[in-house]
Design a protein around this motif. Structure first.
Motif, PDB file in Angstrom:
ATOM      1  N   ARG A 230     -42.701  -9.939  14.254  1.00 44.40           N
ATOM      2  CA  ARG A 230     -44.122  -9.854  14.118  1.00 44.40           C
ATOM      3  C   ARG A 230     -44.315  -8.209  14.053  1.00 44.40           C
ATOM      4  O   ARG A 230     -43.949  -7.459  14.804  1.00 44.40           O
ATOM      5  CB  ARG A 230     -44.829 -10.281  15.221  1.00 44.40           C
ATOM      6  CG  ARG A 230     -46.225 -10.292  15.169  1.00 44.40           C
ATOM      7  CD  ARG A 230     -47.021 -10.979  15.976  1.00 44.40           C
ATOM      8  NE  ARG A 230     -46.809 -12.435  15.598  1.00 44.40           N
ATOM      9  CZ  ARG A 230     -47.302 -13.602  16.320  1.00 44.40           C
ATOM     10  NH1 ARG A 230     -48.267 -13.208  17.328  1.00 44.40           N
ATOM     11  NH2 ARG A 230     -47.084 -14.820  16.015  1.00 44.40           N
ATOM     12  N   ALA A 231     -45.188  -7.909  13.022  1.00 45.55           N
ATOM     13  CA  ALA A 231     -45.572  -6.385  12.770  1.00 45.55           C
ATOM     14  C   ALA A 231     -46.795  -6.283  13.669  1.00 45.55           C
ATOM     15  O   ALA A 231     -47.280  -7.103  14.140  1.00 45.55           O
ATOM     16  CB  ALA A 231     -46.218  -6.366  11.217  1.00 45.55           C
ATOM     17  N   PRO A 232     -46.860  -4.973  13.887  1.00 46.98           N
ATOM     18  CA  PRO A 232     -48.011  -4.661  14.805  1.00 46.98           C
ATOM     19  C   PRO A 232     -49.373  -5.034  14.452  1.00 46.98           C
ATOM     20  O   PRO A 232     -50.298  -5.318  15.155  1.00 46.98           O
ATOM     21  CB  PRO A 232     -48.162  -3.138  14.570  1.00 46.98           C
ATOM     22  CG  PRO A 232     -46.825  -2.484  14.359  1.00 46.98           C
ATOM     23  CD  PRO A 232     -46.330  -3.801  13.323  1.00 46.98           C
ATOM     24  N   ASN A 233     -49.720  -5.425  13.196  1.00 48.46           N
ATOM     25  CA  ASN A 233     -50.801  -6.061  12.656  1.00 48.46           C
ATOM     26  C   ASN A 233     -50.851  -7.563  12.710  1.00 48.46           C
ATOM     27  O   ASN A 233     -51.923  -8.219  12.272  1.00 48.46           O
ATOM     28  CB  ASN A 233     -51.197  -5.831  11.163  1.00 48.46           C
ATOM     29  CG  ASN A 233     -50.285  -6.348  10.172  1.00 48.46           C
ATOM     30  OD1 ASN A 233     -49.486  -6.784  10.513  1.00 48.46           O
ATOM     31  ND2 ASN A 233     -50.710  -6.066   8.972  1.00 48.46           N
ATOM     32  N   GLY A 234     -49.648  -7.984  13.342  1.00 46.73           N
ATOM     33  CA  GLY A 234     -49.875  -9.511  13.607  1.00 46.73           C
ATOM     34  C   GLY A 234     -48.901 -10.326  12.497  1.00 46.73           C
ATOM     35  O   GLY A 234     -48.623 -11.680  12.408  1.00 46.73           O
ATOM     36  N   ALA A 235     -48.671  -9.585  11.472  1.00 42.93           N
ATOM     37  CA  ALA A 235     -48.028 -10.355  10.165  1.00 42.93           C
ATOM     38  C   ALA A 235     -46.685 -10.500  10.560  1.00 42.93           C
ATOM     39  O   ALA A 235     -45.885 -10.076  11.177  1.00 42.93           O
ATOM     40  CB  ALA A 235     -47.951  -9.327   8.967  1.00 42.93           C
ATOM     41  N   SER A 236     -46.191 -11.515   9.937  1.00 45.91           N
ATOM     42  CA  SER A 236     -44.853 -12.104   9.964  1.00 45.91           C
ATOM     43  C   SER A 236     -44.310 -12.753   9.056  1.00 45.91           C
ATOM     44  O   SER A 236     -45.263 -13.448   8.133  1.00 45.91           O
ATOM     45  CB  SER A 236     -44.423 -12.826  11.212  1.00 45.91           C
ATOM     46  OG  SER A 236     -45.080 -14.274  11.410  1.00 45.91           O
ATOM     47  N   LEU A 237     -43.166 -12.906   8.437  1.00 46.21           N
ATOM     48  CA  LEU A 237     -42.551 -13.904   7.349  1.00 46.21           C
ATOM     49  C   LEU A 237     -42.920 -15.271   7.813  1.00 46.21           C
ATOM     50  O   LEU A 237     -43.007 -16.053   6.879  1.00 46.21           O
ATOM     51  CB  LEU A 237     -41.089 -13.636   7.241  1.00 46.21           C
ATOM     52  CG  LEU A 237     -40.281 -13.974   6.273  1.00 46.21           C
ATOM     53  CD1 LEU A 237     -40.981 -13.965   4.763  1.00 46.21           C
ATOM     54  CD2 LEU A 237     -38.869 -13.617   5.971  1.00 46.21           C
ATOM     55  N   ASN A 238     -42.625 -15.614   8.955  1.00 46.80           N
ATOM     56  CA  ASN A 238     -42.612 -16.885   9.490  1.00 46.80           C
ATOM     57  C   ASN A 238     -44.346 -17.573   9.256  1.00 46.80           C
ATOM     58  O   ASN A 238     -44.504 -18.484   8.539  1.00 46.80           O
ATOM     59  CB  ASN A 238     -42.535 -17.139  10.947  1.00 46.80           C
ATOM     60  CG  ASN A 238     -42.927 -18.488  11.677  1.00 46.80           C
ATOM     61  OD1 ASN A 238     -42.422 -19.549  11.171  1.00 46.80           O
ATOM     62  ND2 ASN A 238     -43.720 -18.418  12.618  1.00 46.80           N
ATOM     63  N   LYS A 239     -45.293 -16.737   9.575  1.00 47.11           N
ATOM     64  CA  LYS A 239     -46.878 -16.799   9.283  1.00 47.11           C
ATOM     65  C   LYS A 239     -46.985 -17.116   7.618  1.00 47.11           C
ATOM     66  O   LYS A 239     -47.745 -17.849   7.448  1.00 47.11           O
ATOM     67  CB  LYS A 239     -47.377 -15.778   9.958  1.00 47.11           C
ATOM     68  CG  LYS A 239     -47.753 -15.797  11.292  1.00 47.11           C
ATOM     69  CD  LYS A 239     -49.041 -14.740  11.764  1.00 47.11           C
ATOM     70  CE  LYS A 239     -49.377 -14.953  13.081  1.00 47.11           C
ATOM     71  NZ  LYS A 239     -50.569 -13.903  13.456  1.00 47.11           N
ATOM     72  N   ALA A 240     -46.391 -16.239   6.893  1.00 45.07           N
ATOM     73  CA  ALA A 240     -46.584 -16.331   5.489  1.00 45.07           C
ATOM     74  C   ALA A 240     -46.010 -17.658   4.799  1.00 45.07           C
ATOM     75  O   ALA A 240     -46.411 -18.171   3.929  1.00 45.07           O
ATOM     76  CB  ALA A 240     -45.768 -15.270   4.783  1.00 45.07           C
ATOM     77  N   VAL A 241     -44.832 -18.121   5.390  1.00 46.57           N
ATOM     78  CA  VAL A 241     -44.212 -19.289   4.896  1.00 46.57           C
ATOM     79  C   VAL A 241     -45.067 -20.441   5.407  1.00 46.57           C
ATOM     80  O   VAL A 241     -45.335 -21.608   4.717  1.00 46.57           O
ATOM     81  CB  VAL A 241     -42.653 -19.334   5.381  1.00 46.57           C
ATOM     82  CG1 VAL A 241     -42.404 -20.872   4.976  1.00 46.57           C
ATOM     83  CG2 VAL A 241     -41.812 -18.248   5.091  1.00 46.57           C
ATOM     84  N   ASP A 242     -45.658 -20.488   6.684  1.00 45.29           N
ATOM     85  CA  ASP A 242     -46.472 -21.330   7.268  1.00 45.29           C
ATOM     86  C   ASP A 242     -47.593 -21.597   6.355  1.00 45.29           C
ATOM     87  O   ASP A 242     -48.260 -22.698   6.218  1.00 45.29           O
ATOM     88  CB  ASP A 242     -47.013 -21.086   8.696  1.00 45.29           C
ATOM     89  CG  ASP A 242     -45.735 -21.573   9.661  1.00 45.29           C
ATOM     90  OD1 ASP A 242     -44.923 -22.344   9.102  1.00 45.29           O
ATOM     91  OD2 ASP A 242     -45.769 -21.127  10.795  1.00 45.29           O
ATOM     92  N   TRP A 243     -48.115 -20.268   6.060  1.00 44.49           N
ATOM     93  CA  TRP A 243     -49.503 -20.349   5.033  1.00 44.49           C
ATOM     94  C   TRP A 243     -49.428 -21.283   3.700  1.00 44.49           C
ATOM     95  O   TRP A 243     -50.289 -21.947   3.333  1.00 44.49           O
ATOM     96  CB  TRP A 243     -49.800 -19.173   4.604  1.00 44.49           C
ATOM     97  CG  TRP A 243     -51.047 -18.834   3.843  1.00 44.49           C
ATOM     98  CD1 TRP A 243     -52.413 -18.912   4.328  1.00 44.49           C
ATOM     99  CD2 TRP A 243     -51.215 -18.875   2.313  1.00 44.49           C
ATOM    100  NE1 TRP A 243     -53.296 -18.824   3.101  1.00 44.49           N
ATOM    101  CE2 TRP A 243     -52.543 -18.896   2.015  1.00 44.49           C
ATOM    102  CE3 TRP A 243     -50.099 -19.160   1.277  1.00 44.49           C
ATOM    103  CZ2 TRP A 243     -52.872 -18.869   0.763  1.00 44.49           C
ATOM    104  CZ3 TRP A 243     -50.625 -18.906  -0.052  1.00 44.49           C
ATOM    105  CH2 TRP A 243     -51.986 -18.886  -0.072  1.00 44.49           C
ATOM    106  N   VAL A 244     -48.074 -21.083   3.050  1.00 47.07           N
ATOM    107  CA  VAL A 244     -47.583 -21.906   2.041  1.00 47.07           C
ATOM    108  C   VAL A 244     -47.406 -23.430   2.316  1.00 47.07           C
ATOM    109  O   VAL A 244     -47.802 -24.297   1.421  1.00 47.07           O
ATOM    110  CB  VAL A 244     -46.663 -21.520   1.427  1.00 47.07           C
ATOM    111  CG1 VAL A 244     -45.998 -22.191   0.154  1.00 47.07           C
ATOM    112  CG2 VAL A 244     -46.512 -19.927   0.916  1.00 47.07           C
ATOM    113  N   ILE A 245     -47.101 -23.965   3.654  1.00 46.27           N
ATOM    114  CA  ILE A 245     -47.030 -25.404   3.612  1.00 46.27           C
ATOM    115  C   ILE A 245     -48.129 -26.338   3.237  1.00 46.27           C
ATOM    116  O   ILE A 245     -47.677 -27.386   2.613  1.00 46.27           O
ATOM    117  CB  ILE A 245     -46.590 -25.735   5.302  1.00 46.27           C
ATOM    118  CG1 ILE A 245     -45.359 -24.786   5.908  1.00 46.27           C
ATOM    119  CG2 ILE A 245     -46.716 -27.052   5.634  1.00 46.27           C
ATOM    120  CD1 ILE A 245     -45.166 -24.801   7.157  1.00 46.27           C
ATOM    121  N   PRO A 246     -49.381 -26.171   3.398  1.00 45.42           N
ATOM    122  CA  PRO A 246     -50.468 -27.236   2.964  1.00 45.42           C
ATOM    123  C   PRO A 246     -50.237 -27.368   1.383  1.00 45.42           C
ATOM    124  O   PRO A 246     -50.354 -28.291   0.847  1.00 45.42           O
ATOM    125  CB  PRO A 246     -51.580 -26.618   3.450  1.00 45.42           C
ATOM    126  CG  PRO A 246     -51.328 -25.639   4.324  1.00 45.42           C
ATOM    127  CD  PRO A 246     -49.902 -25.197   4.436  1.00 45.42           C
TER     128      PRO A 246
END
Length: 362
Positions: free
Chosen positions: A274-290
Motif C-alpha cells: 500500500r502506497a502512502p496515499n492508500g493506493a494498492s494493486l489489490n484495490k485497483a483489481v477489486d475496483w474492476v470486479i463489478p
C-alpha cells in the motif's frame, strides 16, 4: 527428483565437463573445495531458473496439450527484427506482419514449459529453435506496448537457458540486461500512464530472470511510484480517468500484476503493498470486479479523441459500446494467484487459466 530436474542436471553436468575440457582446465590441479565452488558458480543460474515456476513439473506434466506437438513440429519460426502495431490501425505499416510474427511467442513458451514438465528433447528443440531465431535478429525498440507481447522470450530463456552453450547464454543475458536497463532509464524520466506499467512488466521480469538484485531494487522503487501515481486510494487508475474506459483500467493493471508475480519469485509481495496515499494493486483489481462480474456496466470511450476515436470508427474491437466482461479474464486469472477468491470470477469469464499460468504459475 522430478524427470525434468534430472534431465536438466544431466545436461548441465555434460556441459560442465565439455567446458572444462574446452578451457583446458586441469581438474587434477584443483582442490576438492575449489572444484565444488566452481560447480556452484556455474550452476547458479540453473538453480535460480528452476525457481521461476511455482507449479511442480509433475503437476505441469498432466496439463500438457497432447495435440500441440503435431501442430508445431514442422512449423518454422517467423522472427522479425522489428515488431510494431502500437498506434496503428489494421493493415497499416507492419501491423499485420507483426501480429503474425508474435504468434511464435506462445509456441516458444509452451514448448519450453512442456520440456520442463517432461524432459523430452522434442520440446526442447522447438523451444531452442524459436528462442535463438528471435534473439539472433530482433532489435530492441523500447516501445513497451509492442515489446510487452515478447515477454515469452524472457520466460523461455529462464527455463531452458542451461541447455544452451555458455556463449549463447552470455549473449542473451547481455541483450536482456540492455533491454531492462533501457526501460529503467525511460521510467526514471517520468510518466505514469499504462506505458509505464508495461515498462515495469518487462523490466521486472528480466531483473528476476537475471537474478540482478541491484536492478530489482531500482524497479521496486519505480513500481511503488507507479502505484502511487497511477492508482487513486479508491482503486481508480490514471488511464481510466483519462480515457473513461474500463478497457484501459484492465490494460493498466495486467502488466502490473505480472510484475508482482515476478517479484513474488524473489520473495516479495507487491500485490498488497500500500502506497502512502492508500493506493494498492489489490484495490485497483477489486475496483474492476463489478465490471468483470457484469453487475456494473460502462459505456466505453464516450468522449473518444485522436487514436481512440480512429479505432472506434474503424470498428476495432473493444473501442466502442459497453465494456465486455471477458476482457478482464486474464486480469482475474493472474490476480487469483494472490487472491484465490478471484478464481471463481475468472472461471466465469474463461473456463481455464492461460496455459503459462497453469503450467508455471506466472
Amino acid at each position: 527428483m522430478t524427470v525434468a530436474k534430472y534431465f536438466i542436471w544431466m545436461v548441465f553436468m555434460r556441459k560442465l565437463w565439455v567446458n572444462l575440457r574446452e578451457i583446458k582446465l586441469s581438474i587434477a590441479r584443483l582442490s576438492v573445495a575449489s572444484l565444488i565452488l566452481f560447480i556452484l558458480m556455474l550452476s547458479n543460474n540453473f538453480a535460480y531458473g528452476a525457481d521461476w515456476c511455482s507449479v511442480s513439473s509433475v503437476k505441469a506434466r498432466a496439463l500438457i496439450d497432447t495435440n500441440f506437438y503435431s501442430k508445431v513440429k514442422d512449423r518454422s519460426p517467423n522472427p522479425m527484427p522489428e515488431v510494431h502495431s502500437e498506434g496503428t490501425l489494421p493493415h497499416q505499416g507492419i501491423r499485420d506482419e507483426s501480429i503474425k510474427a508474435r504468434q511464435d511467442m506462445p509456441i516458444m513458451l509452451k514448448a519450453a514449459l512442456s520440456w520442463r514438465a517432461t524432459g523430452d528433447n522434442k520440446w526442447l528443440q522447438i523451444a531452442q529453435n524459436y528462442l535463438l531465431s528471435w534473439f539472433s535478429i530482433y532489435k530492441l525498440s523500447f516501445n513497451p506496448i509492442d515489446e510487452d507481447r515478447l515477454l515469452p522470450m524472457v520466460s523461455s530463456f529462464v527455463i531452458i537457458q542451461d541447455t544452451l552453450p555458455l556463449e549463447q547464454q552470455r549473449k542473451i543475458r547481455g541483450i536482456l540486461h540492455r533491454w531492462a536497463s533501457g526501460y529503467i532509464v525511460r521510467m526514471k524520466e517520468g510518466g505514469h500512464s499504462n506505458w509505464q506499467s508495461h515498462r515495469l512488466s518487462i523490466a521486472v521480469a528480466i531483473a528476476v530472470a537475471l537474478n540482478d538484485r541491484e536492478m530489482f531494487s531500482s524497479l521496486r522503487s519505480l513500481f511503488r511510484r507507479q502505484i502511487e501515481k497511477n492508482i487513486n486510494s479508491d482503486g481508480v487508475t490514471y488511464d481510466f480517468r483519462a480515457r473513461h474506459a474500463v478497457h484501459y483500467a484492465v490494460y493498466d493493471l495486467v502488466p502490473l500484476v505480472r510484475a508482482a508475480l515476478a517479484a513474488r519469485t524473489m520473495g516479495e509481495d507487491w500485490y498488497f503493498w500500500r502506497a502512502p496515499n492508500g493506493a494498492s494493486l489489490n484495490k485497483a483489481v477489486d475496483w474492476v470486479i463489478p465490471y468483470a462480474k457484469g453487475t456494473k456496466n460502462h459505456k466505453e470511450f464516450p468522449n473518444a479523441k485522436g487514436f481512440d476515436a480512429a479505432r472506434a470508427k474503424a470498428g476495432v474491437k473493444d473501442f466502442s459500446g459497453n465494456f465486455e466482461p471477458k476482457q478482464a479474464s486474464t486480469l482475474m486469472w493472474l490476480s487469483s494467484q494472490f487472491n484465490p477468491q478471484l478464481a471463481s470470477i475468472a472461471s466465469e469469464l474463461s473456463s481455464t487459466p492461460p496455459f503459462y499460468l497453469k503450467m508455471c504459475g506466472q
